[in-house]
Design a protein around this motif. Structure first.
Motif, PDB file in Angstrom:
ATOM      1  N   ASN A   1       0.810  -1.227   0.000  1.00  0.00           N
ATOM      2  CA  ASN A   1       0.000   0.000   0.000  1.00  0.00           C
ATOM      3  C   ASN A   1       0.842   1.276   0.000  1.00  0.00           C
ATOM      4  OD1 ASN A   1       1.020   0.034   2.575  1.00  0.00           O
ATOM      5  ND2 ASN A   1      -0.968   0.064   3.619  1.00  0.00           N
ATOM      6  N   GLY A   2       2.186   1.151  -0.179  1.00  0.00           N
ATOM      7  CA  GLY A   2       3.038   2.324  -0.248  1.00  0.00           C
ATOM      8  C   GLY A   2       3.590   2.796   1.077  1.00  0.00           C
ATOM      9  N   THR A   3       3.458   2.011   2.118  1.00  0.00           N
ATOM     10  CA  THR A   3       4.051   2.354   3.405  1.00  0.00           C
ATOM     11  C   THR A   3       5.253   1.445   3.656  1.00  0.00           C
ATOM     12  OG1 THR A   3       2.644   0.811   4.632  1.00  0.00           O
ATOM     13  CG2 THR A   3       1.821   3.061   4.326  1.00  0.00           C
ATOM     14  N   TYR A   4       6.135   1.921   4.559  1.00  0.00           N
ATOM     15  CA  TYR A   4       7.298   1.103   4.895  1.00  0.00           C
ATOM     16  C   TYR A   4       7.552   1.185   6.391  1.00  0.00           C
ATOM     17  CZ  TYR A   4      10.595   4.855   6.040  1.00  0.00           C
ATOM     18  OH  TYR A   4      11.250   5.886   6.668  1.00  0.00           O
ATOM     19  N   GLN A   5       8.347   0.248   6.877  1.00  0.00           N
ATOM     20  CA  GLN A   5       8.852   0.281   8.245  1.00  0.00           C
ATOM     21  C   GLN A   5      10.334  -0.033   8.216  1.00  0.00           C
ATOM     22  OE1 GLN A   5       6.422  -2.523  10.530  1.00  0.00           O
ATOM     23  NE2 GLN A   5       5.331  -0.805  11.443  1.00  0.00           N
TER      24      GLN A   5
ATOM     25  N   PRO B   1       8.175   4.115  10.954  1.00  0.00           N
ATOM     26  CA  PRO B   1       7.325   4.013   9.769  1.00  0.00           C
ATOM     27  C   PRO B   1       7.398   5.251   8.873  1.00  0.00           C
ATOM     28  CG  PRO B   1       6.007   4.720  11.605  1.00  0.00           C
ATOM     29  CD  PRO B   1       7.421   4.596  12.124  1.00  0.00           C
ATOM     30  N   GLY B   2       6.962   5.077   7.636  1.00  0.00           N
ATOM     31  CA  GLY B   2       6.877   6.170   6.683  1.00  0.00           C
ATOM     32  C   GLY B   2       6.200   5.682   5.417  1.00  0.00           C
ATOM     33  N   THR B   3       6.325   6.460   4.364  1.00  0.00           N
ATOM     34  CA  THR B   3       5.732   6.075   3.079  1.00  0.00           C
ATOM     35  C   THR B   3       6.817   6.072   2.007  1.00  0.00           C
ATOM     36  OG1 THR B   3       5.160   8.346   2.497  1.00  0.00           O
ATOM     37  CG2 THR B   3       3.508   7.070   3.709  1.00  0.00           C
ATOM     38  N   TYR B   4       6.521   5.447   0.867  1.00  0.00           N
ATOM     39  CA  TYR B   4       7.451   5.460  -0.253  1.00  0.00           C
ATOM     40  C   TYR B   4       6.662   5.557  -1.549  1.00  0.00           C
ATOM     41  CZ  TYR B   4       6.313   0.531  -1.254  1.00  0.00           C
ATOM     42  OH  TYR B   4       5.664  -0.649  -1.572  1.00  0.00           O
ATOM     43  N   ARG B   5       7.350   6.067  -2.581  1.00  0.00           N
ATOM     44  CA  ARG B   5       6.745   6.188  -3.900  1.00  0.00           C
ATOM     45  C   ARG B   5       7.711   5.615  -4.923  1.00  0.00           C
ATOM     46  NH1 ARG B   5       7.113   9.676  -8.079  1.00  0.00           N
ATOM     47  NH2 ARG B   5       8.577  11.002  -6.909  1.00  0.00           N
TER      48      ARG B   5
ATOM     49  N   PHE C   1      11.608   7.786  -0.262  1.00  0.00           N
ATOM     50  CA  PHE C   1      10.993   7.629   1.057  1.00  0.00           C
ATOM     51  C   PHE C   1      10.626   8.979   1.661  1.00  0.00           C
ATOM     52  CE2 PHE C   1      13.650   3.884   0.420  1.00  0.00           C
ATOM     53  CZ  PHE C   1      12.787   2.860   0.769  1.00  0.00           C
TER      54      PHE C   1
ATOM     55  N   ASP D   1      13.606   9.154   5.727  1.00  0.00           N
ATOM     56  CA  ASP D   1      13.050  10.339   5.081  1.00  0.00           C
ATOM     57  C   ASP D   1      14.070  10.995   4.140  1.00  0.00           C
ATOM     58  OD1 ASP D   1      11.038  12.401   4.715  1.00  0.00           O
ATOM     59  OD2 ASP D   1      12.360  13.698   5.892  1.00  0.00           O
TER      60      ASP D   1
END
Length: 275
Positions: free
Chosen positions: A211-215, A224-228, A238, A244
């Motif tokens: 779903n585009g999230t990472y840990q 945690p964060g998100t990635y594209r 990230f 980040d």
């Protein structure tokens, strides 16, 4: 007179070189294999493929530790050649970089190379000439006969536009490594110790969710964060968390592996998917 005598000696050496025997006949030792190879080569010049790329089945001479042996290319793996030593059992294979292949065996005639069927495309992985050296790269854009390439393991800021003359296919290419999939990736760095051997230092793990999230699993509490994902370069960027502002770039011809850089880590990690 001396020059004429030297030329005559060279001609006699070439003419007197013994023929290569059947590659299926076994050698009694590595020394015998090396001596027979040297005797068979003599002063004959070794020819190389015009496009610089060998193919599976080619009969070649390899440089292994300063000694030359006869061999055949049995597979191509990530731009490297798996060869089988002539005259030894089926288990005697090894991966070599292209530089270790000195040319075709004397008298060997390689099969005709098929003509290129298409131009390079976005996503193709190949080698690009950068500062006079050939480096693994991925095409991220095409425009007007120019190709924008991303160099393996380098930041996107070093991407550049190059002409086709500075591009060449990897052996068996052009090819495209599958995109990075969701999963858990273990990360390491490598350093050279005082004894001259490489040591791998674990740096935690990165879990990519579909779903585009990472840990990032490197602390007592996951970060945690998100990635594209960029469709052309296949790199992941990230946002948030420990990574980040970082970037994960898939390694050319190494499925399930990427280079990872981020301001917070200050170095480059190599991450590999775990089962």
């Amino acid at each position: 007179m001396k020059r004429a005598l030297l030329s005559l000696c060279v001609l006699l050496s070439v003419a007197g070189a013994q023929p290569l025997r059947d590659p299926a006949l076994p050698y009694g030792s590595w020394g015998e294999a090396a001596r027979e190879t040297e005797a068979a080569i003599g002063a004959r010049p070794l020819t190389r493929p015009q496009d610089g790329q060998y193919r599976v089945g080619d009969a070649v001479i390899i440089d292994d530790g300063g000694k030359r042996y006869r061999a055949h290319v049995t597979a191509i793996d990530g731009g490297r050649y798996r060869i089988h030593y002539d005259g030894f059992g089926p288990d005697w294979t090894r991966l070599f970089d292209a530089a270790a292949l000195l040319g075709y065996q004397p008298g060997y005639q390689p099969a005709a190379r098929p003509a290129a069927t298409r131009a390079f495309q976005v996503g193709d992985e190949l080698e690009a000439q950068q500062n006079g050296r050939w480096s693994p790269a991925r095409i991220v854009a095409v425009k007007g006969g120019q190709y924008r390439v991303h160099y393996d393991g380098q930041p996107s800021s070093r991407d550049e536009w190059v002409p086709a003359a500075r591009l060449r296919s990897l052996p068996g290419g052009p090819v495209q490594t599958p995109r990075l999939a969701a999963g858990k990736y273990a990360c390491t760095t490598q350093t050279m110790n005082s004894g001259g051997t490489i040591e791998f230092q674990p740096k935690g793990a990165v879990v990519l969710a579909a779903n585009g999230t990472y840990q990032y699993l490197g602390f007592k509490t996951p970060s945690p964060g998100t990635y594209r994902a960029d469709a052309a370069s296949r790199a992941l960027s990230f946002r948030g968390g420990h990574l980040d502002g970082g970037e994960a770039t898939p390694i050319v011809q190494r499925p399930g592996r990427f280079y990872l850089t981020a301001p917070s880590i200050g170095e480059r990690w190599t991450c590999t998917v775990t089962k």
